[in-house]
Scaffold this active site. Structure first.
Site, PDB file in Angstrom:
ATOM      1  N   HIS A 184       7.176   6.177   0.074  1.00  0.00           N
ATOM      2  CA  HIS A 184       6.639   4.883  -0.362  1.00  0.00           C
ATOM      3  C   HIS A 184       7.102   4.591  -1.795  1.00  0.00           C
ATOM      4  O   HIS A 184       6.273   4.366  -2.672  1.00  0.00           O
ATOM      5  CB  HIS A 184       5.108   4.890  -0.316  1.00  0.00           C
ATOM      6  N   HIS A 231      -0.739   2.650   2.384  1.00  0.00           N
ATOM      7  CA  HIS A 231       0.648   2.635   2.837  1.00  0.00           C
ATOM      8  C   HIS A 231       1.133   1.189   2.686  1.00  0.00           C
ATOM      9  O   HIS A 231       0.368   0.244   2.892  1.00  0.00           O
ATOM     10  CB  HIS A 231       0.724   3.097   4.292  1.00  0.00           C
TER      11      HIS A 231
END
Ligand SMILES: Cc1cc2nc3c(=O)[nH]c(=O)nc-3n(C[C@H](O)[C@H](O)[C@H](O)COP(=O)(O)OP(=O)(O)OC[C@H]3O[C@@H](n4cnc5c(N)ncnc54)[C@H](O)[C@@H]3O)c2cc1C
Length: 638
Positions: A548, A614
């Protein structure tokens, strides 16, 4: 509409917009812009278009595309000093749909406080309330959430209506998975036993606690819903949307009489007048790639002048924040062997005979493991894992970096640390995530037993204090970037992760989850019992990227190291110009042409501070929001 397989046909027209990178955010922007039939939109994507490839569409095939160069850029970190010089793989989608084509499909929003931080850092118009309309445009939540009774929903901590904060009319098809595995509910019950409550409304801006996430899996077809299927394909018949794949952008061409090496950042703004790309595979030394935005900006002459000069690139815009402030979610996997070797877990798919039967079941019913992905999560404030003095020590450890961040800690960089310090001390803000996976995951420690059945808990640090960088490594197009996430370079990141691992071990030891487990496999009982050294050794050996990355083209005021302003325009550029379509300098494998609107950076790199979620739900909404800026920019002259 045309999907161009050769550059001649793609460059034969004038575009109003060029989107560099047909990835998660890029395809949202392109498809939405093309809804206006009066504009021509071009998408330039480096990777191929894998239409209807089962490795993409079948959810249970997640992982099969990682490490395959026709899907994955396969980046690597520099040797990580604080991880005994390990080099970490950094996956990134190199295909139409970008990383949405290879990701694990969980769909989460961050908390209201995460979005509020963007405003606090100097960006007006980016609060939760500002994002909400774009969340709604991007998601199609099923009308009937988890099937079954209220008790069953409560059992799973699954969404139940959430009036007003979800939509069933957006583009990305969302659904709960049909198969959870036998450890999903016991994971929640064990957490509840340790005082962590369930939160069936984790998408409403308060995201701590335990929940089953929806996924970007279309519940009707049980196939992946990604940027390609949700945005590109429905618009692909539009005659004004043009795509070229296998085309690697090497530079944005900047113009402006005052731009010269001796006059960096001189009067006026640099105008983007075109894009240069190379078509086809690299001829020398294999395909290479970039963490897109900062590297393209640097190769175009936008960045730190000293760095650019050292690479032989003429600096045109002085913007030292380019490529800095890289942040990720570091992740530590833990795996436990289950007592009953007959339990049905994802491990069974390693057996070809079982996998073949399960695939047949999926094809007939659209159910089972191949229709599913792990979806039980818990987001934890540190107060669940650490004592008040331990938390205070971590909070205090931030002060030296904050104070040395310039302007006595009052500048933008200092502000980011101040916000992180506040989140660490806030019992309502999550810093650690526990992700439940119903199969073996600790591959870095060794292989699983052939017949073994496992449950894993992945411990993720949501607001790492360590910050790294990504930069071009050379003037040469397609040269591999230098990516240094600087994992665990701030010592408190190790402290928070170690407490996270210890807490996850308590979860694994608590009934009813604990009743199913025979022993910890990784970390071993010895590593867990050995206090500092053994456990830290395990973390150093196993920690990996959560994939990420954000921050490397941060949306911040320019004086605070920003690269883009709050309307996502790159500082020092005016961004837009329409000029005749054909270059005189076009060669067969290297195209330069003038057109277009470029210079907007629209991807995960613009987020200046990491979120407790996320990222994909936020990035789709970002694409939806940016489309309006672009439209205003062109039509309204904003
Ligand atoms: C293994 C994995 C699992 C993940 N799981 C989840 C999850 O479950 N949930 C979640 O929310 N997030 C998940 N993520 C993260 C999430 O998918 C990404 O953060 C998001 O998709 C990134 O979107 P983006 O638009 O920033 O970039 P991308 O989607 O990566 O798009 C960038 C595009 O630009 C193209 N490109 C790059 N350089 C060039 C160039 N020079 N010329 C032309 N084109 C170029 C790329 O090929 C790519 O198509 C996961 C990521 C990975 C790697």
């Amino acid at each position: 509409m045309p999907h161009h397989s050769n550059p001649e046909s793609f460059t034969r027209r004038t575009y109003d917009y060029i989107v560099i990178g047909g990835g998660s955010t890029g395809l949202v922007v392109a498809a939405r812009l093309a809804e206006d039939p009066s504009v021509q939109v071009g998408i330039i994507e480096a990777g191929p278009y894998h239409k209807d490839d089962p490795r993409v569409t079948i959810p249970g095939y997640f992982g099969k595309t990682l490490g395959d160069p026709s899907f994955d850029w396969m980046f690597e970190s520099t040797p990580q000093t604080h991880l005994d010089n390990r080099i970490l793989p950094l996956a990134r989608g190199r295909t139409l749909g970008g990383t949405s084509t290879i990701n694990s499909m969980t769909w989460a929003r961050a908390s209201k406080a995460d979005y509020a931080a963007l405003v606090e850092l100097g960006n007006k118009g980016w609060s939760w309330e500002d994002w909400l309309p774009y969340f709604l445009r991007s998601e199609s939540m099923p009308e009937a959430y988890v099937k079954g009774s209220r008790e069953e929903k409560e059992d799973l901590a699954a969404y139940d209506a959430n009036e007003g904060v979800h939509s069933s009319e957006g583009r990305v098809k969302l659904g709960y998975v049909p198969w959870f595995g036998d450890t999903h509910r016991p994971f929640f019950r064990a957490l509840e036993g340790l005082g962590v409550p369930s939160n069936p409304s984790s998408g409403s801006g308060a995201n701590t606690g335990n929940f089953t996430l929806v996924t970007s899996i279309d519940p009707k077809s049980a196939t992946r819903s990604n940027a390609t299927s949700a945005y590109y394909e429905p618009s692909s018949q539009s005659s004004n949307l043009h795509l070229i794949t296998g085309a690697h952008v090497t530079r944005i061409l900047l113009d402006g009489p005052e731009r010269s090496e001796g006059n960096v950042g001189g009067k006026g703004e640099a105008r983007a007048v075109g894009v240069e790309f190379e078509f086809g595979d690299a001829q020398d030394g294999g395909e290479e790639g970039s963490y897109m935005s900062p590297v393209i900006l640097e190769q175009s002459g936008i960045g730190s002048p000293s760095l650019l000069k050292s690479l032989g690139i003429t600096p045109l815009v002085d913007l030292p924040g380019v490529g800095e402030n890289l942040q990720d979610h570091p992740l530590v996997p833990m795996s436990y062997e289950l007592k009953d070797s007959k339990t049905i877990t994802g491990d069974l798919l390693r057996d070809p005979a079982f996998a073949a039967k399960e695939l047949e079941y999926y094809q007939k019913t659209r159910k089972g493991q191949y229709a599913s992905i792990h979806s039980a999560f818990s987001l934890l404030p540190l107060q669940h894992l650490m004592t008040p003095p331990q938390i205070s020590a971590v909070a205090r450890s931030i002060d030296p970096v904050r104070l040395s961040a310039g302007n006595g800690g009052r500048g933008g960089k200092g502000k980011r640390y101040e916000i992180q310090r506040r989140w660490i001390e806030d019992p309502t803000h999550a810093n650690i995530e526990l992700m439940h996976v119903p199969e073996y995951c600790a591959f870095g420690a060794g292989p699983p037993k052939k017949e073994g059945r496992y449950v894993s808990i992945l411990v993720v640090l949501m607001h790492a204090l360590s910050k790294g960088s990504v930069h071009a490594s050379s003037k040469k197009s397609r040269a591999r970037p230098v990516i240094n996430p600087a994992f665990l370079s701030h010592p408190s990141d190790m402290t928070m992760l170690a407490h996270g691992v210890r807490f996850a071990h308590r979860v694994a030891g608590t009934s009813p989850l604990g009743d199913l487990i025979s022993s910890p496999s990784h970390p071993t009982a010895e590593e867990l019992a050995s206090g500092g050294g053994g456990l830290e050794g395990y973390i150093k050996k196993l920690v990996e990227s959560g994939h990420h990355p954000i921050g490397s083209c941060s949306m911040l005021p320019r004086r605070d190291g920003g690269v883009v302003d709050e309307r996502l325009k790159v500082y020092g550029t005016s961004n837009i110009r329409f000029v005749p379509p054909f270059p005189s300098s076009a060669r067969t494998d290297d195209f330069v042409w003038d057109c277009v609107v470029v210079g907007f950076v629209v991807d995960a790199s613009i987020l200046p501070i990491h979120f407790s979620a996320h990222p994909q739900a936020t990035l789709y909404a970002l694409g939806e929001k940016v489309r309006f800026f672009l439209y205003q920019f062109v039509v309204g002259g904003v």
